[in-house]
Design an enzyme around this catalytic site. Structure first.
Site, PDB file in Angstrom:
ATOM      1  N   LYS A 192      44.622 -36.984  -4.524  1.00 49.40           N
ATOM      2  CA  LYS A 192      43.407 -36.204  -4.800  1.00 49.40           C
ATOM      3  C   LYS A 192      43.543 -34.777  -4.262  1.00 49.40           C
ATOM      4  O   LYS A 192      42.904 -33.861  -4.794  1.00 49.40           O
ATOM      5  CB  LYS A 192      42.187 -36.921  -4.212  1.00 49.40           C
ATOM      6  CG  LYS A 192      41.865 -38.217  -4.948  1.00 49.40           C
ATOM      7  CD  LYS A 192      41.576 -37.985  -6.429  1.00 49.40           C
ATOM      8  CE  LYS A 192      41.174 -39.228  -7.175  1.00 49.40           C
ATOM      9  NZ  LYS A 192      40.804 -38.986  -8.577  1.00 49.40           N
ATOM     10  N   TYR A 199      46.402 -42.249  -1.668  1.00 48.09           N
ATOM     11  CA  TYR A 199      45.225 -41.952  -2.502  1.00 48.09           C
ATOM     12  C   TYR A 199      44.710 -40.548  -2.194  1.00 48.09           C
ATOM     13  O   TYR A 199      44.517 -39.717  -3.087  1.00 48.09           O
ATOM     14  CB  TYR A 199      44.115 -42.992  -2.286  1.00 48.09           C
ATOM     15  CG  TYR A 199      42.845 -42.605  -3.012  1.00 48.09           C
ATOM     16  CD1 TYR A 199      42.807 -42.612  -4.399  1.00 48.09           C
ATOM     17  CD2 TYR A 199      41.707 -42.193  -2.317  1.00 48.09           C
ATOM     18  CE1 TYR A 199      41.662 -42.208  -5.078  1.00 48.09           C
ATOM     19  CE2 TYR A 199      40.562 -41.784  -2.988  1.00 48.09           C
ATOM     20  CZ  TYR A 199      40.543 -41.801  -4.367  1.00 48.09           C
ATOM     21  OH  TYR A 199      39.423 -41.388  -5.045  1.00 48.09           O
ATOM     22  N   GLU A 213      33.405 -49.546 -10.008  1.00 52.47           N
ATOM     23  CA  GLU A 213      34.484 -50.534  -9.880  1.00 52.47           C
ATOM     24  C   GLU A 213      35.562 -50.066  -8.906  1.00 52.47           C
ATOM     25  O   GLU A 213      36.497 -50.792  -8.596  1.00 52.47           O
ATOM     26  CB  GLU A 213      35.141 -50.766 -11.253  1.00 52.47           C
ATOM     27  CG  GLU A 213      34.367 -51.677 -12.160  1.00 52.47           C
ATOM     28  CD  GLU A 213      35.087 -51.912 -13.486  1.00 52.47           C
ATOM     29  OE1 GLU A 213      36.245 -51.478 -13.651  1.00 52.47           O
ATOM     30  OE2 GLU A 213      34.472 -52.532 -14.371  1.00 52.47           O
ATOM     31  N   PHE A 214      35.428 -48.813  -8.458  1.00 53.75           N
ATOM     32  CA  PHE A 214      36.433 -48.196  -7.590  1.00 53.75           C
ATOM     33  C   PHE A 214      36.848 -49.103  -6.421  1.00 53.75           C
ATOM     34  O   PHE A 214      38.035 -49.347  -6.194  1.00 53.75           O
ATOM     35  CB  PHE A 214      35.885 -46.855  -7.063  1.00 53.75           C
ATOM     36  CG  PHE A 214      36.770 -46.145  -6.097  1.00 53.75           C
ATOM     37  CD1 PHE A 214      37.804 -45.328  -6.538  1.00 53.75           C
ATOM     38  CD2 PHE A 214      36.583 -46.274  -4.722  1.00 53.75           C
ATOM     39  CE1 PHE A 214      38.627 -44.666  -5.633  1.00 53.75           C
ATOM     40  CE2 PHE A 214      37.395 -45.621  -3.817  1.00 53.75           C
ATOM     41  CZ  PHE A 214      38.414 -44.808  -4.270  1.00 53.75           C
ATOM     42  N   ASN A 267      38.993 -38.051 -15.770  1.00 54.90           N
ATOM     43  CA  ASN A 267      38.288 -38.937 -14.841  1.00 54.90           C
ATOM     44  C   ASN A 267      39.132 -40.136 -14.411  1.00 54.90           C
ATOM     45  O   ASN A 267      38.982 -40.616 -13.290  1.00 54.90           O
ATOM     46  CB  ASN A 267      36.983 -39.415 -15.506  1.00 54.90           C
ATOM     47  CG  ASN A 267      36.407 -40.618 -14.815  1.00 54.90           C
ATOM     48  OD1 ASN A 267      35.899 -40.519 -13.706  1.00 54.90           O
ATOM     49  ND2 ASN A 267      36.511 -41.789 -15.441  1.00 54.90           N
ATOM     50  N   GLY A 287      39.150 -42.756 -18.798  1.00 50.42           N
ATOM     51  CA  GLY A 287      38.543 -43.798 -17.947  1.00 50.42           C
ATOM     52  C   GLY A 287      37.104 -44.037 -18.345  1.00 50.42           C
ATOM     53  O   GLY A 287      36.236 -44.283 -17.504  1.00 50.42           O
ATOM     54  N   ASP A 312      46.431 -46.525 -22.934  1.00 43.30           N
ATOM     55  CA  ASP A 312      46.731 -46.405 -21.504  1.00 43.30           C
ATOM     56  C   ASP A 312      47.035 -44.943 -21.219  1.00 43.30           C
ATOM     57  O   ASP A 312      47.914 -44.345 -21.845  1.00 43.30           O
ATOM     58  CB  ASP A 312      47.953 -47.290 -21.192  1.00 43.30           C
ATOM     59  CG  ASP A 312      48.295 -47.292 -19.717  1.00 43.30           C
ATOM     60  OD1 ASP A 312      47.824 -46.400 -18.978  1.00 43.30           O
ATOM     61  OD2 ASP A 312      49.052 -48.192 -19.311  1.00 43.30           O
TER      62      ASP A 312
HETATM   63  C1  8X3 Z   1      36.635 -42.011  -3.061  1.00 43.44           C
HETATM   64  C2  8X3 Z   1      35.664 -41.449  -2.113  1.00 43.44           C
HETATM   65  O1  8X3 Z   1      34.645 -41.768   0.211  1.00 43.44           O
HETATM   66  O2  8X3 Z   1      35.655 -43.696  -0.865  1.00 43.44           O
HETATM   67  O3  8X3 Z   1      37.146 -41.058  -3.881  1.00 43.44           O
HETATM   68  O4  8X3 Z   1      37.084 -41.924  -0.070  1.00 43.44           O
HETATM   69  S1  8X3 Z   1      35.782 -42.245  -0.633  1.00 43.44           S
END
Ligand code: 8X3
Length: 247
Positions: A151, A147, A183-184, A81, A8, A54
């Site tokens: 994690k 999500y 960009e998240f 990452n 990434g 990819d």
């Molecule tokens: C993202 C962090 O605080 O937006 O991994 O969930 S948060």
């Protein structure tokens, strides 16, 4: 001098991490899909190989690693990452394709690449796997659903690796950032710039550079120190009360 593979690497945390190692005279392998972005990064790092691939393409990944020049082949540090969040809706309103995509990138690709790189580290009794987890893997919040669960996997995978790698000298660390500007959110909000900007506005969020500093610190500590997990938030972010829904 170490050889560091960063996934990434075309933007955000990955780009900042690649630059941090590159600026400190390490050899960087920058992996991402967007070739143009990788090429511009390459210009900023003295010793950098780019792999335009990819991270979910298992065969492509394997072949790309084989194309690396000899002096980049022995990977000392793998920075896992690449990862993403898609959507912030309650579970019952989510698109299952989004869930599958997050599982594919955040779990399957991350495990696959680790599986690919780890044996040579164990053989040499030297190496460091660094994963990018998230506070979302530990603290549930509305819309975090899959999500957050991916994690949580990343964190537990890293800790499980620590257990398996006992006696090998290979280190494993999970870096767990909170709100960070990249960009998240644009990806999470499916390109809605206004929504993404509004989230960061006034929040004094972590910056990619802050995460890069943490990764670099963890990776350059004396070899007898292993940071297992490192949780970091912007000072502006903290915890709130548990919700009670009243009838
Ligand atoms: C993202 C962090 O605080 O937006 O991994 O969930 S948060």
């Amino acid at each position: 001098m170490m050889v560091v593979l960063v996934t990434g690497a075309s933007s955000g945390f990955g780009r900042a991490i690649a630059k941090k190692f590159g600026e400190n005279a390490h050899k960087v392998i920058a992996l991402a899909r967007r070739k143009d972005k990788l090429e511009s990064l390459q210009k900023e790092i003295p010793q950098c190989e780019i792999l335009s691939c990819d991270v979910c393409d298992k065969e492509g990944l394997k072949q790309s690693l084989e194309t690396l020049p000899k002096d980049f082949k022995t990977i000392d540090i793998l920075v896992n990452n690449a990862g993403l969040a898609l959507g912030i809706e309650p579970a019952q309103m989510c698109d299952f394709n989004d869930w599958e995509r997050m599982i594919e990138v955040n779990i399957t690709a991350l495990s696959y690449l680790t599986h690919l790189v780890l044996p040579q580290m164990v053989e040499r009794k030297n190496g460091h796997i660094i994963t990018l987890g998230s506070i979302a893997g530990k603290y549930p919040y509305p819309g975090g659903n899959v999500y957050g669960a991916t994690k949580a996997f990343v964190r537990q995978f890293a800790l499980g690796l620590r257990a398996d790698l006992a006696g090998t000298n290979v280190r494993v660390s999970d870096i767990e950032p909170g709100l960070a500007e990249s960009e998240f959110s644009l990806v999470r909000f499916k390109g809605d710039k206004e929504r993404a900007n509004a989230l960061y506005q006034g929040s004094n969020a972590l910056q990619p550079q802050d995460i890069a500093e943490a990764v670099y610190w963890v990776a350059t500590l004396p070899k007898h120190i292993n940071i297992n997990t490192l949780e970091m938030m912007p000072t502006s972010q903290s915890f709130s009360a548990l919700r009670v829904s009243k009838a």
